[in-house]
Design a protein around this motif. Structure first.
Motif, PDB file in Angstrom:
ATOM      1  N   VAL A  18       0.810  -1.228   0.000  1.00 54.97           N
ATOM      2  CA  VAL A  18       0.000   0.000   0.000  1.00 54.97           C
ATOM      3  C   VAL A  18       0.838   1.270   0.000  1.00 54.97           C
ATOM      4  N   CYS A  41       2.553   9.557   3.093  1.00 60.15           N
ATOM      5  CA  CYS A  41       1.543   9.566   2.028  1.00 60.15           C
ATOM      6  C   CYS A  41       1.090  10.968   1.642  1.00 60.15           C
ATOM      7  N   PHE A  45      -2.378  10.514  -0.339  1.00 59.22           N
ATOM      8  CA  PHE A  45      -3.568  10.227   0.467  1.00 59.22           C
ATOM      9  C   PHE A  45      -3.627  11.182   1.658  1.00 59.22           C
ATOM     10  N   GLN A  49      -1.104   5.273   4.548  1.00 57.11           N
ATOM     11  CA  GLN A  49      -1.788   4.023   4.249  1.00 57.11           C
ATOM     12  C   GLN A  49      -1.259   2.845   5.056  1.00 57.11           C
ATOM     13  N   ASP A  52      -2.888   2.897   8.361  1.00 58.93           N
ATOM     14  CA  ASP A  52      -4.299   2.534   8.254  1.00 58.93           C
ATOM     15  C   ASP A  52      -4.514   1.021   8.185  1.00 58.93           C
TER      16      ASP A  52
END
Length: 84
Positions: A18, A41, A45, A49, A52
């Motif tokens: 990811v 990120c 994002f 990630q 997460d």
């Protein structure tokens, strides 16, 4: 600030795929993060990630590699070849 993976890592293999910057790699014992590639990120994002998806919460901020949001954005732009 880049992130780091602690020894609580269980080598579950979910963080590496990811990572948009390919900063995560399999180390000798656990996965590791290359700080020169980690942007938390930023630019890709809203949240890191790897953090997460980590099932054991073993990816904190790395106090040895402190960077501001602006520095992370600059690093992101350099990594993807966007004008600064």
């Amino acid at each position: 600030m880049s992130l780091k993976i602690t020894h609580e890592c269980i080598n579950c293999d979910v963080c590496e795929p990811v990572c948009p910057n390919k900063a995560i790699f399999q180390g000798i014992e656990i996965y590791e993060i290359k700080p020169e590639l980690c942007t938390e990120c930023v630019g890709h994002f809203d949240t890191p990630q790897c953090v997460d998806v980590c099932p054991v919460d073993c990816i904190p901020l790395d106090p040895d590699h402190v960077e501001s949001k602006e520095q992370l954005d600059l690093k992101y732009r350099q990594l993807v070849g966007k004008p600064i």
